[in-house]
Design a protein around this motif. Structure first.
Motif, PDB file in Angstrom:
ATOM      1  N   SER A 170      13.251   5.455   7.396  1.00 35.84           N
ATOM      2  CA  SER A 170      13.654   6.207   8.586  1.00 35.84           C
ATOM      3  C   SER A 170      13.584   5.342   9.839  1.00 35.84           C
ATOM      4  CB  SER A 170      12.747   7.426   8.774  1.00 35.84           C
ATOM      5  OG  SER A 170      13.047   8.095   9.993  1.00 35.84           O
ATOM      6  N   THR A 171      14.565   5.517  10.717  1.00 30.96           N
ATOM      7  CA  THR A 171      14.546   4.822  12.002  1.00 30.96           C
ATOM      8  C   THR A 171      13.809   5.629  13.069  1.00 30.96           C
ATOM      9  OG1 THR A 171      16.697   5.779  12.559  1.00 30.96           O
ATOM     10  CG2 THR A 171      16.701   3.611  11.519  1.00 30.96           C
TER      11      THR A 171
ATOM     12  N   ASP B 206       0.815  -1.227   0.000  1.00 37.00           N
ATOM     13  CA  ASP B 206       0.000   0.000   0.000  1.00 37.00           C
ATOM     14  C   ASP B 206       0.849   1.277   0.000  1.00 37.00           C
ATOM     15  OD1 ASP B 206      -2.499  -1.237  -0.105  1.00 37.00           O
ATOM     16  OD2 ASP B 206      -2.562  -1.497   2.066  1.00 37.00           O
ATOM     17  N   GLY B 207       1.972   1.249  -0.706  1.00 40.49           N
ATOM     18  CA  GLY B 207       2.794   2.451  -0.832  1.00 40.49           C
ATOM     19  C   GLY B 207       3.757   2.714   0.305  1.00 40.49           C
ATOM     20  N   ASP B 208       3.712   1.890   1.333  1.00 40.98           N
ATOM     21  CA  ASP B 208       4.633   2.043   2.460  1.00 40.98           C
ATOM     22  C   ASP B 208       5.647   0.904   2.473  1.00 40.98           C
ATOM     23  OD1 ASP B 208       3.647   4.410   3.742  1.00 40.98           O
ATOM     24  OD2 ASP B 208       1.914   3.244   4.420  1.00 40.98           O
TER      25      ASP B 208
ATOM     26  N   SER C 272      16.884  -3.476  15.062  1.00 39.76           N
ATOM     27  CA  SER C 272      16.435  -2.138  14.690  1.00 39.76           C
ATOM     28  C   SER C 272      15.259  -2.260  13.725  1.00 39.76           C
ATOM     29  CB  SER C 272      17.565  -1.336  14.043  1.00 39.76           C
ATOM     30  OG  SER C 272      18.005  -1.951  12.840  1.00 39.76           O
ATOM     31  N   THR C 273      14.516  -1.170  13.585  1.00 36.56           N
ATOM     32  CA  THR C 273      13.362  -1.144  12.687  1.00 36.56           C
ATOM     33  C   THR C 273      13.401   0.126  11.857  1.00 36.56           C
ATOM     34  OG1 THR C 273      12.002  -0.092  14.392  1.00 36.56           O
ATOM     35  CG2 THR C 273      11.900  -2.501  14.250  1.00 36.56           C
ATOM     36  N   GLN C 274      12.712   0.077  10.708  1.00 39.37           N
ATOM     37  CA  GLN C 274      12.627   1.245   9.838  1.00 39.37           C
ATOM     38  C   GLN C 274      11.219   1.362   9.267  1.00 39.37           C
ATOM     39  OE1 GLN C 274      15.495   1.279   6.682  1.00 39.37           O
ATOM     40  NE2 GLN C 274      17.269   1.420   8.045  1.00 39.37           N
ATOM     41  N   LEU C 275      10.804   2.575   9.006  1.00 37.15           N
ATOM     42  CA  LEU C 275       9.542   2.852   8.323  1.00 37.15           C
ATOM     43  C   LEU C 275       9.815   3.883   7.238  1.00 37.15           C
ATOM     44  CD1 LEU C 275       6.452   2.624   7.994  1.00 37.15           C
ATOM     45  CD2 LEU C 275       6.224   4.404   9.749  1.00 37.15           C
TER      46      LEU C 275
END
Length: 237
Positions: free
Chosen positions: A99-100, A79-81, A93-96
């Motif tokens: 960006s962290t 969905d574009g993300d 670690s995580t990213q969206l």
């Protein structure tokens, strides 16, 4: 008539031969088919998964696993993300969307926690590591080899339960009696209620010399309701 009689005797003896195998022997033959070079314990590879589900946009995942370096990466697009979980040893670690820096609201919406990432790591490592993962500590292989007909085909079936700290479900694994390829697996939370799901495996993709199911279609045990399909592909070089 004599030729027919000989053929029937041969088929009967073949069936008896399969039945005489122990569950450990069936599992070893299945592992020899899927991982003939015993690469799983030192697996290092990358593969993509497209998940199709009714009434939802396709989800695209890229998975990278390097067991010797203890790294695992899951990057997802839908969905574009895009979002991801990254593990290096005990570090997470995580990213969206690259960006962290993730707000509490977005972290909750996308379930971007290390606990969720660890669960996904275990999920993908288990499913794409089958049947080799059935050798792991905490897996309890039933001694009896069952013969079942599923969707019109006869299979050799292994039942596996797990130590409490590993999992509560009971699983059944269906193997082709000639090649020992894994073609179906099925699990129950409570078998007496007929709950849980079954997964049909179709075609194979070779990832780092390991034969993994290319397509996995998921259904409820109770009413055969279709849930979705995972399709594995290799990255384009």
């Amino acid at each position: 008539m004599r030729i027919l009689s000989i053929l029937l005797v041969f088929l009967s003896l073949s069936g008896l031969c399969a039945q005489s195998l122990t569950s450990e022997e069936v599992l070893n033959k299945a592992i020899a088919f899927h991982d003939p070079e015993q690469k799983w314990k030192s697996f290092k590879g990358t593969f993509n998964i497209r998940m199709e589900t009714p009434n939802a946009a396709d989800r695209y995942s890229t998975i990278q696993m390097d067991f010797p370096k203890r790294t695992f990466t899951l990057q997802v697009r839908q969905d574009g993300d895009s979002y991801g979980y990254f593990f290096e040893g005990d570090s997470c670690s995580t990213q969206l969307n690259g960006s962290t820096s993730i707000s509490d609201e977005d972290r909750k919406a996308y379930r971007l926690t290390c606990e969720r990432g660890k669960m996904m790591q275990n999920y993908y490592t288990y499913l794409y590591g089958l049947p080799m993962k059935l050798k792991d500590p905490g897996s309890n292989l039933d001694q009896k080899v069952q013969t079942k007909t599923f969707k019109g085909k006869e299979y050799l079936v292994l039942k596996v339960s797990y130590d409490e700290k590993v999992g509560d479900d009971v699983w059944y694994f269906y193997f082709d009696p000639k090649t020992y390829a894994m073609e179906v697996y099925q699990f129950y939370h409570d078998e007496s209620k007929g709950d849980g799901e079954y997964i049909l495996l179709k075609d194979l993709e070779e990832v780092s010399n390991i034969k993994m199911p290319k397509t996995r279609a998921w259904f409820y045990n109770k009413d055969n309701k279709y849930l979705g399909t995972d399709i594995l592909t290799l990255p384009q070089e």
